[in-house]
Design an enzyme around this catalytic site. Structure first.
Site, PDB file in Angstrom:
ATOM      1  N   ARG A 255       0.723   4.215  15.652  1.00  0.00           N
ATOM      2  CA  ARG A 255       1.679   3.277  15.157  1.00  0.00           C
ATOM      3  C   ARG A 255       3.121   4.167  15.554  1.00  0.00           C
ATOM      4  NH1 ARG A 255      -0.765   1.173   9.201  1.00  0.00           N
ATOM      5  NH2 ARG A 255      -2.643   0.507   9.989  1.00  0.00           N
ATOM      6  N   ARG A 270       3.010   9.403   6.874  1.00  0.00           N
ATOM      7  CA  ARG A 270       3.213   8.358   7.741  1.00  0.00           C
ATOM      8  C   ARG A 270       3.324   9.122   8.950  1.00  0.00           C
ATOM      9  NH1 ARG A 270       5.439   3.238   6.863  1.00  0.00           N
ATOM     10  NH2 ARG A 270       5.857   4.033   4.504  1.00  0.00           N
ATOM     11  N   GLU A 342       0.763   3.781  -1.361  1.00  0.00           N
ATOM     12  CA  GLU A 342      -0.485   3.058  -0.793  1.00  0.00           C
ATOM     13  C   GLU A 342      -1.285   4.087   0.047  1.00  0.00           C
ATOM     14  OE1 GLU A 342       0.575   0.078   1.893  1.00  0.00           O
ATOM     15  OE2 GLU A 342      -1.168  -0.139   2.887  1.00  0.00           O
ATOM     16  N   SER A 345      -5.778  -0.890   1.869  1.00  0.00           N
ATOM     17  CA  SER A 345      -4.991  -2.487   1.755  1.00  0.00           C
ATOM     18  C   SER A 345      -6.243  -3.373   2.215  1.00  0.00           C
ATOM     19  CB  SER A 345      -3.823  -2.365   2.838  1.00  0.00           C
ATOM     20  OG  SER A 345      -3.446  -3.791   2.974  1.00  0.00           O
ATOM     21  N   ARG A 382      -3.670  10.409   5.424  1.00  0.00           N
ATOM     22  CA  ARG A 382      -2.794  10.040   4.202  1.00  0.00           C
ATOM     23  C   ARG A 382      -3.877  10.370   3.034  1.00  0.00           C
ATOM     24  NH1 ARG A 382       0.480   4.524   3.359  1.00  0.00           N
ATOM     25  NH2 ARG A 382       1.623   5.439   5.010  1.00  0.00           N
TER      26      ARG A 382
END
Length: 416
Positions: A255, A270, A342, A345, A382
RNA sequence: GGAGGCUUCGCCUAGUCUGGUCUAUGGCGCCGCACUGCUAAUGCGGUUUGGGUCUAAAGCCCAUCCCGGGUUCGAAUCCCGGAGCCUCCGCCA
């Protein structure tokens, strides 16, 4: 890509969905116009083609006298067909553009509003109380498990090395996740991280968020941000005979994190690259809401195994990705931040992806597009960050949840 | 990277040299019906996928022989470009 027939039959439903997302309703009318233009163009071109075709067939049986005249006539018609086909192609393209401009239709019951308007559906376990909590970066460094400094030296900001017990943790988490998925009937898959443009396009990642995606210009390939992309492309252009199909995909994810400057710059919450085990389901549209609940339940099961305090949120319409009709996130407690963050998801994409990727199933009512759903089982980096933060002990060690121990040689504590 | 071969409606396959009822052949599988006093055998029929038209069904029309162009009144068939798969050689974890 939304259903054109639904747009024709019930445009108000699409308008309502656009409103809920905070997006322009006028796109619906633009789509209706483009559809009408295309249908007129198709009818015209089809008619001319039919005329030209019968003219050509007549030439074969014509006498030598009439032949030159017929050929001249057919020649003229061929030019007209060519012009009509050009119009048709332009109308097709315009329709496609108008159609892809509209995100998936929001599921009934989705909370209205934007990022902050989520609804908390459930809160599980009491967050641990930690005096003067340290964050995962500090703990990871002390355990020699996470090396962000050398990550930056070698690859730049938002990169890391997992070393020693950190590396072991990655494999432990992946194995635990895969074992659970296999038990639940998922087919384990190791998926490619590089995909072709049409696959990336088909999953809806090249829309508003295309800046998030790495593109290899020289080869015109994309690095996936989730194995959802490859798992959705897996059955592209196929008619599926048996449903449901459930896959647990492992892949590296990339990402660009454009537009998140300053957010989570520390540590590995992140990052530009991480590995992930992703659940992906193909089901009938009727089954999709139930399947969504099942995916959520499997995600919760994994959180429970990691003995984490978490909450489940129902993401508001304005914060859904373009492909999702509904999305549930699980957020786990990070003591050092005093906040839920988070971790997983799950999205129900209904037939949005399957229309573009051309994935259908046979039914009594003809071939129907299938629903696709995805859900995180374990985003490794994460999750490691969360485990360190959440399970830190006063003496600087980290508690190992029981379910993870068999994959870590039975260790109950990780100590510096 | 080099050389060659291949790609047809679920699977296999005929057709491509020599352009025109190819409106794509046959087999397997599948579905329906018939017959048979066994879930066998046989016979008959159906079976690509999209789009358009239509209140709907039926019907009709258009497209579809890996993809994109071209030649031609007309392309599965001829020409150009591309993709994928296979074989051999080279390189390589």
């Amino acid at each position: 890509m939304i259903d054109l027939r639904l747009v024709r039959d019930d445009p108000d439903r699409i308008r309502a969905s656009q409103r809920a997302r905070g997006e322009a309703e006028s796109l619906v009318d633009a789509l209706l116009d483009a559809d009408a233009v295309r249908r007129a163009a198709v009818a015209r071109a089809d008619g001319l083609r039919a005329e030209h075709k019968s003219g050509s067939n007549a030439i074969r049986h014509a006498s030598n006298d009439e032949r030159p005249q017929l050929i001249a006539k057919a020649k003229h018609l061929a030019d007209e067909v060519k012009a009509a086909e050009a119009d048709e192609a332009a109308a097709d393209e315009a329709l496609h553009a108008a159609q892809t401009a509209i995100p998936n239709i929001v599921e009934d019951g989705t909370p209205p509003g934007g990022e902050d308007d989520f609804v908390v559906l459930d809160v599980v376990r009491t967050p641990p109380t930690v005096d003067e909590p340290r964050d995962h970066t500090e703990i990871g460094a002390a355990l020699r498990a996470i090396d962000t400094e050398r990550g930056a030296k070698v690859s730049g900001a938002r990169f890391y090395f997992l070393t020693g017990v950190g590396a072991q943790l990655e494999f432990a988490l992946v194995n635990l996740a895969m074992a659970q998925a296999i038990d639940a009937g998922f087919v384990p898959i190791v998926a490619p991280s590089l995909v072709k443009p049409e696959i990336m396009q088909g999953t809806g990642f090249l829309g508003a968020h295309s800046a998030e995606v790495y593109h290899l210009e020289q080869d015109d390939m994309y690095l996936v941000g989730t194995s959802e992309v490859a798992l959705a492309g897996y059955h592209s252009n196929e008619i599926l005979e048996t449903l449901p199909l459930r896959y647990a995909g492992f892949s590296s994810c990339f990402r660009r994190e454009a537009g998140s400057y300053g957010k989570d710059t520390r540590g590995i919450i992140r990052v530009h690259w991480f590995d992930k085990v992703e659940m992906f389901s193909y089901v009938t549209l009727d089954e999709s809401q139930d399947e969504h609940q099942r995916l959520l339940a499997w995600e919760r099961e994994f959180m429970d195994k990691l003995e984490l305090a978490y909450r489940v949120i129902d993401v508001a319409a304005g914060d859904l990705g373009s492909s999702a009709a509904r999305k549930f996130d699980i957020e786990a407690w990070f003591p050092s931040q005093g906040a839920y963050r988070e971790l997983t998801s799950t999205s129900n994409c209904t037939t949005f992806q399957s229309r573009r990727l051309n994935i259908r199933t046979r039914t009594d009512a003809g071939n129907q597009h299938v629903a696709t759903l995805n859900g995180t089982l374990c985003a490794v980096a994460r999750t490691i960050a969360c485990l360190f933060d959440h399970h830190q002990q006063p003496d600087g060690s980290v508690y190992v949840p029981a379910a993870l121990r068999p994959y870590l040689g039975g260790r109950e504590l990780l100590s510096p």
